[in-house]
Motif scaffolding. Structure first.
Motif, mmCIF file in Angstrom:
data_model
loop_
_atom_site.group_PDB
_atom_site.id
_atom_site.type_symbol
_atom_site.label_atom_id
_atom_site.label_comp_id
_atom_site.label_asym_id
_atom_site.label_seq_id
_atom_site.Cartn_x
_atom_site.Cartn_y
_atom_site.Cartn_z
ATOM 1 N N ALA A 1 38.133 44.252 43.362
ATOM 2 C CA ALA A 1 37.034 43.324 43.067
ATOM 3 C C ALA A 1 37.258 42.614 41.735
ATOM 4 O O ALA A 1 36.981 41.414 41.604
ATOM 5 N N LEU A 2 37.756 43.344 40.750
ATOM 6 C CA LEU A 2 38.042 42.739 39.445
ATOM 7 C C LEU A 2 39.159 41.703 39.564
ATOM 8 O O LEU A 2 39.082 40.623 38.963
ATOM 9 N N GLU A 3 40.173 42.025 40.335
ATOM 10 C CA GLU A 3 41.272 41.076 40.529
ATOM 11 C C GLU A 3 40.785 39.821 41.238
ATOM 12 O O GLU A 3 41.136 38.694 40.855
ATOM 13 N N GLU A 4 39.975 40.003 42.251
ATOM 14 C CA GLU A 4 39.429 38.855 42.989
ATOM 15 C C GLU A 4 38.556 37.984 42.094
ATOM 16 O O GLU A 4 38.541 36.760 42.229
ATOM 17 N N ALA A 5 37.833 38.617 41.160
ATOM 18 C CA ALA A 5 36.961 37.872 40.247
ATOM 19 C C ALA A 5 37.724 37.241 39.099
ATOM 20 O O ALA A 5 37.139 36.512 38.288
ATOM 21 N N GLY A 6 39.020 37.542 38.988
ATOM 22 C CA GLY A 6 39.829 36.961 37.929
ATOM 23 C C GLY A 6 39.644 37.606 36.580
ATOM 24 O O GLY A 6 39.881 36.982 35.539
ATOM 25 N N VAL A 7 39.226 38.887 36.560
ATOM 26 C CA VAL A 7 38.999 39.613 35.319
ATOM 27 C C VAL A 7 40.297 40.240 34.844
ATOM 28 O O VAL A 7 40.984 40.937 35.615
ATOM 29 N N ASP A 8 40.631 40.014 33.588
ATOM 30 C CA ASP A 8 41.803 40.637 32.981
ATOM 31 C C ASP A 8 41.430 42.059 32.573
ATOM 32 O O ASP A 8 40.522 42.250 31.754
ATOM 33 N N VAL A 9 42.098 43.062 33.105
ATOM 34 C CA VAL A 9 41.797 44.462 32.818
ATOM 35 C C VAL A 9 42.809 44.995 31.801
ATOM 36 O O VAL A 9 44.015 44.951 32.042
ATOM 37 N N SER B 1 33.796 56.475 32.257
ATOM 38 C CA SER B 1 32.591 57.067 32.843
ATOM 39 C C SER B 1 31.642 55.995 33.390
ATOM 40 O O SER B 1 30.758 56.296 34.193
ATOM 41 N N LYS B 2 31.826 54.741 32.962
ATOM 42 C CA LYS B 2 30.957 53.646 33.415
ATOM 43 C C LYS B 2 31.481 52.989 34.696
ATOM 44 O O LYS B 2 30.755 52.217 35.322
ATOM 45 N N LEU B 3 32.737 53.259 35.034
ATOM 46 C CA LEU B 3 33.347 52.615 36.197
ATOM 47 C C LEU B 3 32.764 53.159 37.492
ATOM 48 O O LEU B 3 32.464 54.344 37.607
ATOM 49 N N ASP B 4 32.595 52.269 38.470
ATOM 50 C CA ASP B 4 32.048 52.619 39.790
ATOM 51 C C ASP B 4 30.641 53.189 39.681
ATOM 52 O O ASP B 4 30.231 54.026 40.488
ATOM 53 N N THR B 5 29.891 52.721 38.681
ATOM 54 C CA THR B 5 28.537 53.230 38.451
ATOM 55 C C THR B 5 27.524 52.099 38.553
ATOM 56 O O THR B 5 27.762 50.993 38.078
ATOM 57 N N GLU B 6 26.390 52.389 39.175
ATOM 58 C CA GLU B 6 25.272 51.453 39.253
ATOM 59 C C GLU B 6 24.072 52.057 38.533
ATOM 60 O O GLU B 6 23.725 53.206 38.771
ATOM 61 N N THR B 7 23.448 51.284 37.652
ATOM 62 C CA THR B 7 22.167 51.691 37.089
ATOM 63 C C THR B 7 21.105 50.693 37.552
ATOM 64 O O THR B 7 21.381 49.850 38.410
ATOM 65 N N LEU B 8 19.922 50.777 37.016
ATOM 66 C CA LEU B 8 18.775 50.117 37.650
ATOM 67 C C LEU B 8 18.849 48.594 37.707
ATOM 68 O O LEU B 8 18.564 47.987 38.738
ATOM 69 N N VAL B 9 19.228 47.948 36.594
ATOM 70 C CA VAL B 9 19.071 46.491 36.500
ATOM 71 C C VAL B 9 20.417 45.794 36.328
ATOM 72 O O VAL B 9 21.134 46.030 35.359
ATOM 73 N N GLN B 10 20.744 44.919 37.255
ATOM 74 C CA GLN B 10 21.966 44.125 37.152
ATOM 75 C C GLN B 10 21.776 43.024 36.116
ATOM 76 O O GLN B 10 20.723 42.386 36.062
ATOM 77 N N PHE B 11 22.804 42.786 35.278
ATOM 78 C CA PHE B 11 22.695 41.684 34.323
ATOM 79 C C PHE B 11 23.872 40.723 34.385
ATOM 80 O O PHE B 11 23.846 39.669 33.741
ATOM 81 N N ALA B 12 24.901 41.022 35.159
ATOM 82 C CA ALA B 12 26.027 40.098 35.303
ATOM 83 C C ALA B 12 26.830 40.442 36.543
ATOM 84 O O ALA B 12 26.832 41.595 36.997
ATOM 85 N N PHE B 13 27.508 39.442 37.077
ATOM 86 C CA PHE B 13 28.463 39.648 38.161
ATOM 87 C C PHE B 13 29.857 39.797 37.558
ATOM 88 O O PHE B 13 30.105 39.375 36.420
ATOM 89 N N LEU B 14 30.773 40.362 38.323
ATOM 90 C CA LEU B 14 32.137 40.495 37.833
ATOM 91 C C LEU B 14 32.753 39.136 37.513
ATOM 92 O O LEU B 14 33.527 38.996 36.561
ATOM 93 N N LYS B 15 32.393 38.116 38.272
ATOM 94 C CA LYS B 15 32.957 36.787 38.051
ATOM 95 C C LYS B 15 32.518 36.175 36.724
ATOM 96 O O LYS B 15 33.118 35.193 36.256
ATOM 97 N N ASP B 16 31.482 36.748 36.105
ATOM 98 C CA ASP B 16 31.018 36.248 34.812
ATOM 99 C C ASP B 16 31.898 36.727 33.660
ATOM 100 O O ASP B 16 31.768 36.240 32.533
ATOM 101 N N LEU B 17 32.767 37.688 33.920
ATOM 102 C CA LEU B 17 33.552 38.320 32.863
ATOM 103 C C LEU B 17 34.924 37.676 32.724
ATOM 104 O O LEU B 17 35.473 37.134 33.682
ATOM 105 N N ASP B 18 35.477 37.783 31.534
ATOM 106 C CA ASP B 18 36.851 37.364 31.307
ATOM 107 C C ASP B 18 37.778 38.563 31.194
ATOM 108 O O ASP B 18 38.879 38.561 31.743
ATOM 109 N N THR B 19 37.326 39.588 30.467
ATOM 110 C CA THR B 19 38.173 40.748 30.203
ATOM 111 C C THR B 19 37.352 42.030 30.269
ATOM 112 O O THR B 19 36.203 42.054 29.828
ATOM 113 N N LEU B 20 37.948 43.076 30.817
ATOM 114 C CA LEU B 20 37.391 44.424 30.769
ATOM 115 C C LEU B 20 38.368 45.301 30.018
ATOM 116 O O LEU B 20 39.549 45.368 30.375
ATOM 117 N N ILE B 21 37.891 45.965 28.963
ATOM 118 C CA ILE B 21 38.710 46.940 28.256
ATOM 119 C C ILE B 21 38.156 48.329 28.553
ATOM 120 O O ILE B 21 36.985 48.609 28.290
#
Length: 267
Positions: free
Chosen positions: A256-264, A224-244
């Motif tokens: 975008a996650l693949e380009e940022a090198g995030v392991d999904v 439910s959080k995927l493809d969602t924007e709320t008011l305040v950004q706190f990180a870019f995708l490139k800041d992440l290592d893994t998304l579960i």
């Protein structure tokens, strides 16, 4: 299928998942994206949904919408359990180290699992190196306190009632002085271009400090959080290592996650 019947089903999908994409609806109902957009326009006029870039969300879902931990705790329990189990597997067994656990209902499930695992491991071995667990969330601290094998460290600050986490400059400064091995971070939204976001500026500041402080960043976010924007950004995708998460991200977010090198990890 008549247009009215299709629109009713679209409204039900939005109500159930919180958000739908134009491409998903086009594939599901075997119609063109132009037809989907007309359907969404009709539903928006009726006040049933609210159109956003690439799709639609529930009519009452805005960038500052925020539910309490009590309300969120009963939502998507099966998905949260699967995500938490996948997260727990990333914490090494019987080894010293440090883990930072952000506030949230999925991270709270993780804390519960971690406390039970730690108690079993100590019972089986008699002793083991302590895992340092750091949090600013009252419910998580409660679950991890007085657990054999876990050394709990609480970050102070003003506690927000709606989310039960400490916020403010004290919390941010404390997080900035730490370098935990692993951080499990929650988010209200994860978006291809906007990155990670949350409705409250003070919570966003704390989450940003967490992302900057830890050696490895693992985001726990149900679909439910995927493809969602709320008011305040706190990180870019490139800041992440893994998304579960519990479902494959859409085409744009996946790219975008693949380009940022995030392991999904799909739990």
């Amino acid at each position: 299928m008549f247009a009215e019947e299709r629109q009713q089903k679209i409204a039900e999908l939005v109500a159930g998942s919180g958000r739908v994409s134009v491409t998903h609806l086009a594939e599901r109902f075997r119609i063109t994206t132009e037809t989907v957009r007309r359907d969404l326009a009709t539903l928006e006029t009726a006040g049933t949904v609210r159109r956003v870039h690439g799709g639609a969300v529930a009519a009452d879902r805005f960038s500052t919408t925020e539910e309490s931990v009590t309300e969120r705790a009963i939502q998507r329990p099966d998905q949260k359990i699967r995500i938490a189990e996948a997260a727990l597997a990333l914490i090494p067994r019987n080894k010293p180290g440090s883990v930072l656990i952000d506030g949230g209902t999925t991270t709270e499930v993780l804390a519960d699992m971690l406390s039970r695992r730690a108690a079993v491991e100590v019972s089986d071995s008699g002793s083991r190196p302590e895992l340092v667990a750091i949090t600013h969330a009252v419910p998580i601290a409660s679950k991890l306190s007085n657990i054999p094998g876990i050394a709990l460290q609480i970050l102070g600050g003003r506690v927000r009632g709606i989310t039960q986490v400490a916020v403010g400059q004290v919390t941010v400064d404390a997080a900035a002085k730490l370098r935990p091995d692993l951080a499990f971070v929650g988010t209200n939204g994860i978006h291809a271009s906007f990155g990670l976001s949350t409705p409250d500026p003070e919570e966003a500041a704390v989450k940003a400090a967490f992302v900057q402080s830890a050696r490895r960043i693992v985001v726990l976010a149900d679909s439910s959080k995927l493809d969602t924007e709320t008011l305040v950004q706190f990180a870019f995708l490139k800041d992440l290592d893994t998304l579960i998460t519990d479902s494959e991200p859409g085409t744009e977010l996946a790219a975008a996650l693949e380009e940022a090198g995030v392991d999904v990890v799909i739990a």
